[in-house]
Design an enzyme around this catalytic site. Structure first.
Site, PDB file in Angstrom:
ATOM      1  N   PRO A  77       0.854  -1.189   0.000  1.00 38.44           N
ATOM      2  CA  PRO A  77       0.000   0.000   0.000  1.00 38.44           C
ATOM      3  C   PRO A  77       0.893   1.243   0.000  1.00 38.44           C
ATOM      4  O   PRO A  77       1.926   1.272   0.658  1.00 38.44           O
ATOM      5  CB  PRO A  77      -0.769  -0.108   1.315  1.00 38.44           C
ATOM      6  CG  PRO A  77      -0.624  -1.517   1.758  1.00 38.44           C
ATOM      7  CD  PRO A  77       0.631  -2.056   1.159  1.00 38.44           C
ATOM      8  N   CYS A  78       0.490   2.224  -0.794  1.00 35.90           N
ATOM      9  CA  CYS A  78       1.305   3.431  -0.931  1.00 35.90           C
ATOM     10  C   CYS A  78       0.739   4.518  -0.044  1.00 35.90           C
ATOM     11  O   CYS A  78      -0.431   4.834  -0.112  1.00 35.90           O
ATOM     12  CB  CYS A  78       1.268   3.881  -2.389  1.00 35.90           C
ATOM     13  SG  CYS A  78       2.045   5.461  -2.667  1.00 35.90           S
ATOM     14  N   GLN A  79       1.587   5.090   0.816  1.00 37.39           N
ATOM     15  CA  GLN A  79       1.101   6.183   1.661  1.00 37.39           C
ATOM     16  C   GLN A  79       1.430   7.534   1.048  1.00 37.39           C
ATOM     17  O   GLN A  79       1.089   8.569   1.581  1.00 37.39           O
ATOM     18  CB  GLN A  79       1.701   6.066   3.050  1.00 37.39           C
ATOM     19  CG  GLN A  79       1.283   4.777   3.733  1.00 37.39           C
ATOM     20  CD  GLN A  79       2.021   4.552   5.037  1.00 37.39           C
ATOM     21  OE1 GLN A  79       1.933   5.352   5.956  1.00 37.39           O
ATOM     22  NE2 GLN A  79       2.752   3.458   5.113  1.00 37.39           N
ATOM     23  N   GLY A  80       2.147   7.485  -0.076  1.00 32.94           N
ATOM     24  CA  GLY A  80       2.397   8.708  -0.829  1.00 32.94           C
ATOM     25  C   GLY A  80       3.230   9.731  -0.091  1.00 32.94           C
ATOM     26  O   GLY A  80       3.041  10.928  -0.234  1.00 32.94           O
ATOM     27  N   ASN A 116      -0.327  -0.253  -8.309  1.00 34.88           N
ATOM     28  CA  ASN A 116      -0.585   0.709  -7.245  1.00 34.88           C
ATOM     29  C   ASN A 116      -1.436   1.866  -7.743  1.00 34.88           C
ATOM     30  O   ASN A 116      -1.685   1.986  -8.949  1.00 34.88           O
ATOM     31  CB  ASN A 116       0.753   1.228  -6.684  1.00 34.88           C
ATOM     32  CG  ASN A 116       0.744   1.265  -5.164  1.00 34.88           C
ATOM     33  OD1 ASN A 116      -0.066   1.971  -4.588  1.00 34.88           O
ATOM     34  ND2 ASN A 116       1.611   0.490  -4.533  1.00 34.88           N
TER      35      ASN A 116
END
Ligand SMILES: C[S@@+](CC[C@H](N)C(=O)[O-])C[C@H]1O[C@@H](n2cnc3c(N)ncnc32)[C@H](O)[C@@H]1O
Length: 380
Positions: A77-80, A116
């Protein structure tokens, strides 16, 4: 495992949307999947087997338990976080990416595929990945191909834009070419109509059946068949009046002032998709994890005709409709509560997009030209 099958690991596997597409493409054999959410892991196990699903935090799986594999799929998961953060190797938000890289180092796959959200390509996580693929980096053997793909271009009746990174140590693998298009020579994008037609307009139930199933030595709600997922809600009379006011393609700006919630009355600009209604003959917009809440996106059923006697279906899409818009097969089985199943559906890679990627990559992994199978939604 058959002699020719490609051993594959799915990291952050969720309910197995991505695995579903790779398995449907044939020739791939899951040897390990990792997912820490019990209900998502249970759904994966219901469809692909419990034996190779590791229901655990990825960080707790020791190196010597990572099996060899030719392919790793899945993306953390990308939290950016900002690109600046990526320069700090101790930034805790790097942890999941370091785990992904640890699996690549130990399984030594020929190829890995990351899916993603589109903003991933502008994130610190992506900067970290790119830097590791440079000389001296942990992934220096791999060449990266990076693309933004639109799921509708691969037969999914949904305008879901996703970042795809293909890492290969067997030579550069190009981006797959679209199989469908809005117009032109390719088969047309599939629409909401293609997958919702024929489903009852008025679901009779608002809850999942009460059944439970044992998985990983614990009990979870399930296993639910696709028809169990055609569940409605109990909207308030005010919600119903709001839904009635919104035509196909419309949204919150179609509500008369007196029907607007206070925050919308005060905020005249902003997201246009909320309280939106789908159009029958277009793909849907992205199906997210709260598709059952019309105030969160364009999730109202497309059936609407003007006038007092107009034929309208004033409700958000059901879980089954969302699963179909994500191209899950009706044979897929589900575990978890209503909210958990919705999360699994919204988080998934559409199986049809995953299948297109799987078919594209297979010849590079096997050296054998693969023939593209026909699109399940296109007429014969
Ligand atoms: C975007 S979803 C994956 C969807 C999946 N690729 C599919 O197609 O169905 C990301 C998943 O990562 C899982 N996850 C997040 N952190 C994790 C961790 N530390 N260990 C294992 N799984 C984790 C989440 O529970 C979530 O299901």
């Amino acid at each position: 495992m058959t002699e020719q099958s490609i051993p594959m690991i799915d990291l952050f596997a969720g309910c197995g949307g991505m695995t579903s597409g790779f398995v449907a493409a044939e020739g791939y054999q899951p040897v390990m999947a990792v997912e820490w959410d019990l209900h998502a892991a249970a759904t994966y196990a219901a469809n692909f087997g419990e034996d190779h699903m590791r229901w655990a935090d990825i960080a707790t799986i020791p190196n010597d338990e990572v099996p060899p594999a030719d392919l790793i799929i899945g993306g953390p998961p990308c939290q950016g976080f900002s690109a600046l953060g990526a320069q700090d190797v101790h930034d805790p938000r790097n942890k999941l990416w370091q785990e992904y890289i640890r699996f690549v180092r130990h399984a030594a796959p020929k190829v890995f595929v990351i899916e993603n959200v589109d903003r991933f390509l502008a994130s610190g996580e992506f900067a970290l990945l790119e830097s590791e693929a440079r000389p001296g980096g942990l992934l220096e053997e791999y060449v990266l191909t990076v693309a933004l793909l639109l799921a509708a271009d691969f037969g999914v009746p949904q305008r879901r834009k996703r970042a795809i990174v293909i890492g290969s140590r067997i030579g550069e693998i190009p981006v797959p070419a679209p199989t469908h298009a809005r117009s032109g020579d390719l088969p047309r994008w599939h629409s909401v109509r293609d997958v919702l037609t024929g489903l009852p307009e008025h679901p009779t139930r608002t809850t999942l059946p009460l059944s439970r199933v044992e998985v990983f030595g614990t009990e979870v709600p399930g296993r639910f068949k696709s028809e169990d997922l055609h569940i409605g809600r109990n909207p308030t009379p005010l919600s119903l009046r709001r839904y009635r006011a919104v035509p196909p393609g419309g949204g919150r700006f179609d509500l008369p002032y007196e029907l607007m919630p206070r925050c919308w009355q005060e905020k005249k600009t902003g997201t246009t998709d909320v309280m939106g209604r789908m159009r029958w003959d277009e793909p849907s917009l992205t199906i997210r994890t709260e598709f059952y809440k019309p105030e969160k996106g364009r999730y109202l059923h497309p059936q609407w005709e003007p006038g007092d006697d107009g034929h309208r279906v004033d409700r958000p899409i059901t879980h089954l409709e969302a699963a179909r818009l994500q191209t899950f097969d009706d044979t897929f089985e589900w575990c978890g509560t209503k909210i958990q199943v919705a999360k699994q559906i919204g988080n998934a890679v559409p199986p049809m997009l995953a299948k297109a990627l799987a078919q594209h990559i297979k010849p590079y992994l096997t050296g054998v030209e693969s023939t593209r199978s026909r699109c399940a939604l296109c007429p014969e």
